[in-house]
Design a protein around this motif. Sequence first.
Motif: not given
Length: 418
Positions: A41, A11-15, A167, A169
């Motif tokens: 975030t 899982e990689t979440t970008q912001d 995880s 980010w």
Amino acid sequence: MTADEELRMDETTQDEVIVVGGGMVGAALAALLGEAGISVTVLDARPAPLASDEVGRGLPAPRVSALTPVSQRLLTHLGAWSWMAERRVSPYQGMRVWDGEGSGEIAFEAVDIGLRELGHIVENDIVLAGLETRLAALPSVTQRYGARVSGIAREDETQTLTLDDGSRWTAPLVVAADGARSPLRRLAGIEVREHDTGHVALVTTLRCEQAHGGVARQVFLPDGPLAFLPLRVDEDDHHCSIVWSTRPEHAEKLLALSPEAFAQALGDAMEGRLGKLDVLDKVHHFPLTQRHARDYTAPGLALIGDAAHSIHPLAGQGVNLGFLDAAVLAEEIIHARQRGVALGDARTLARYARRRRGDNAAMLALMDGFRLLFGARHPALRLIRNVGLSSTDKLMPLKRIMIRQAAGERGELPAVCR
Ligand SMILES: Cc1cc2nc3c(=O)[nH]c(=O)nc-3n(C[C@H](O)[C@H](O)[C@H](O)COP(=O)(O)OP(=O)(O)OC[C@H]3O[C@@H](n4cnc5c(N)ncnc54)[C@H](O)[C@@H]3O)c2cc1C
């Protein structure tokens, strides 16, 4: 590694911006950026946000801050102040500072600089819950709790944070607002100048026989300063939060006392100025270490609040300096974005560091000066400080400058604080 952890590794979440640490300072920055429509975030290690319907009820929480009118303007701009004021904020109009070993005394009044109050004493939980409530209403802000950052790596102008659940980010700009021991500062290899102040702070809440009258009091004792911060609880002005900074050996002795004996020791140290005292809470203690990060920035990374500097609480400046960091960094990021400059641009971060480092360094040095001058036992220095306090008390122009400085009215303030 469990199957769950393996799944999270993918899982990689970008912001656009990630703020690590949703304490008072990180939350203020996220709210300022969120208001400008920047996608942010906030990652915080705490398991959950504060229960906003529970803060500000009953006995005041032990951790409080003296907020300057400049910080109040920032919180008002963010819409958090009205929320806080509906819970509990305690204005103070006067301040008395004296030398416990002599006759030197100085009095400050808000009216001397045309203000209604010098500041407010507010429980930290109320400030934070007010900001968290604001964040929850901003569509471009995501708050993640139980999110402990344990790694950072930079590649192709992007920062990748790893959490201890595996995880990842990513964002072009990461801000460390993760407190005085800032794990992110350490992970990024930013050195910190650190020195033990030789003090431990004892903190508790009490009720005083005499009303405090909206006056903050501080006595400089040979072992360190003792502050009585006035609280207003249900219209009653007999409560105070105390911060007693003293040598560790003395703190240990005080912590071993019964509540009655501790109250007696406090009353004696205060020269009985507020009458008989009742200690209403446990006595909490905090080691006091001053720290200043050697750099406020690294490529794609900025430090704010206690992650950049932690300061002796004797002048109640810590979170006020942090709010100024947040406001200046937000101002620089928003201006840069309006000009089409990429987030995390080195010149934007350098401008932030230039605008904040000097003010923070001056305040850290001033606190050291106070601590050393008032801790000095040499008769000549004692005479100088007593004469100094009493003569300054008679010099209204100098006093006005000092009140303005303490109220945060110094240098070029960011627009949201003016
Ligand atoms: C006794 C005492 C009295 C004080 N009185 C005053 C006063 O009167 N006025 C004043 O202005 N200041 C005062 N201060 C200073 C003030 O409390 C601090 O400056 C302020 O709390 C710093 O806020 P912050 O948001 O920078 O950091 P913090 O409040 O420390 O918040 C850091 C956040 O980062 C999170 N975090 C930490 N590690 C991680 C990680 N690895 N991953 C994700 N999240 C993480 C934490 O959960 C926390 O929420 C006082 C301090 C003390 C000790």
